[in-house]
Scaffold this active site. Sequence first.
Site, short mmCIF file in Angstrom:
data_model
loop_
_atom_site.label_atom_id
_atom_site.label_comp_id
_atom_site.label_asym_id
_atom_site.label_seq_id
_atom_site.Cartn_x
_atom_site.Cartn_y
_atom_site.Cartn_z
N ARG A 130 0.85 -1.19 0.00
CA ARG A 130 0.00 0.00 0.00
C ARG A 130 0.89 1.24 0.00
O ARG A 130 1.95 1.27 0.64
CB ARG A 130 -0.89 0.01 1.25
CG ARG A 130 -2.13 -0.87 1.13
CD ARG A 130 -3.08 -0.34 0.08
NE ARG A 130 -4.26 -1.18 -0.10
CZ ARG A 130 -4.38 -2.10 -1.06
NH1 ARG A 130 -3.37 -2.33 -1.90
NH2 ARG A 130 -5.50 -2.79 -1.18
N HIS A 186 -0.93 0.19 -10.14
CA HIS A 186 -1.66 -0.64 -9.17
C HIS A 186 -2.35 -1.81 -9.87
O HIS A 186 -3.56 -2.05 -9.70
CB HIS A 186 -2.68 0.18 -8.37
CG HIS A 186 -3.08 -0.51 -7.08
ND1 HIS A 186 -3.54 0.14 -5.97
CD2 HIS A 186 -3.06 -1.83 -6.74
CE1 HIS A 186 -3.81 -0.73 -5.01
NE2 HIS A 186 -3.53 -1.94 -5.45
#
Lengths: 311, 311
Positions: A226, A274
């Site tokens: 993250r 991502h």
Amino acid sequence: VNPCILFASVYDKPDEWRDALRALVPSLDFRVYPDVQQAEDIEAALVWRHPLGMVKQLPNLKLVINLGAGVNHIFDDPDLPPDLTVARLVDPGQTAQISAYVAQHVLAMHRQMPELRRAQNESRWNYIHPMPASECRVGLLGLGNLGRASAELLGRLGFSLFGWSRTQRELAGVSCHSGVDGLQQVLSQSDILVCLLPLTPSTTDLLDARAFARMPKGAAFINAGRGATVVEGDLLAALDSGHIRHAVLDVFRQEPLPAEHRFWQHPAVTVTPHNAAVAEARSSAPQVIDNLMRLRDGRPFINVVDRSAGY
Amino acid sequence: VNPCILFASVYDKPDEWRDALRALVPSLDFRVYPDVQQAEDIEAALVWRHPLGMVKQLPNLKLVINLGAGVNHIFDDPDLPPDLTVARLVDPGQTAQISAYVAQHVLAMHRQMPELRRAQNESRWNYIHPMPASECRVGLLGLGNLGRASAELLGRLGFSLFGWSRTQRELAGVSCHSGVDGLQQVLSQSDILVCLLPLTPSTTDLLDARAFARMPKGAAFINAGRGATVVEGDLLAALDSGHIRHAVLDVFRQEPLPAEHRFWQHPAVTVTPHNAAVAEARSSAPQVIDNLMRLRDGRPFINVVDRSAGY
């Protein structure tokens, strides 16, 4: 009667999920946000970055299933009832994708691809004698499903492995550490550091200037966890000084990464959007159906997120 | 008395090889070209791209061991006596390096890294939904030690595998083909084609305009075999037209690749400097010593090259 499920993700294809779930339960009532119809019918939601305000529309929501591993986006919703069950997918397909992403970029760092690309830009034959993988130390932060699968693949490729997790783990072929001292140990021995940590209050800003300074000079960094685990300005400073020779980043504090962010044009950064891994409909469908049947029958759910730990 | 061995490579470190061999036979007479001393002592040579004229200097040479898998450079020497035994290394370390190189670049092609790099150059978040590896077909040309190890690793990563070899092979999880028709089959089904073929008269210029045209539009090509297997002008034409979307090349018809060669600056080419794999001294030393003992005792050699097949 089977519970009705609402799908809410602009990143995933609703048709694929509907087909995969209906292949198991043909009569499944599958709705796609924002077309909620009778909102009171909806007892479960399958979401990735669901829109704010959605949860408030669903008076009978009993279960939220996250379309992936990292659930922090769900907890960012201020309307989330404190007692609502949140589950995540533990998808073998997604696990395979993450470990392949990690292997691809660890190999690219080990083989000095950024240096070879620089040489290619200059039409320069820069013979770099390949080193055995065993002489390259890879540190893994996070030893959950994704970390363990990555460790197994990297171990097969012959890398020397170090691992760190919140609670102490034992993994064959991995020198495992935990706690604050353990983190320092792993950082200081990582020629390549791979972060797969979930985002929780204790991992936010974990990788800061001090952490990067702990790493060996010329180490590489890969983040498929993250974005907010990293203090991005500190990483940029470590890249500017050359202390970190390259960073491969799939996740960012703000996504999509803003066009003006320095990561984009930094010569020592590889940006991926991502997409290291996504949950696959076909391989994940059985566990979604399993949780819907548990909801129907009042049995305990699987893959439930521990809200106090945050993952 | 143990045979005396001459080392001749400017690409490898003589000290590493001397130390690794003497760790097994401390008294080994190990000489480094051009310092041959009493040339008549020398019965074996350990070479990579040995200089022309060297073999003529060694009247008692009985065995040449190639410091790697591809032996074509040895046969380019017009002074090579027709009955001189040529062996090659079958090194587990080198095999691991080649299969890791193949995996790294197959993954990079599967994950569309060139497209992601283009997007990064433009500071553009280009979300590409990752596809399961099982939906990507990889064709392997050459199913010897290196091809088989690569197939095993790619199979673990979940790719759908096709293979081609001169003589028919059977490999678990690989759709195996041979012969002229078999090659067409593999080419036409390869989203990513990996060449690990040795250079022989029948593989020279094997991959020409017709072969590339056979491949699916938008396929990728990886060559970690030998440069002269490819008609480079035909590959460039296929890249220019976009029929082949990207090529990763470790080997070339002329090495080092000349600075003016179009491959260097072609946006759809990744050049690596023939460093996909090298024989490692430590892991290869036992088989070199084994062959020296066989030479001493008059027993048959191992890893002998079939000069009629050329590998």
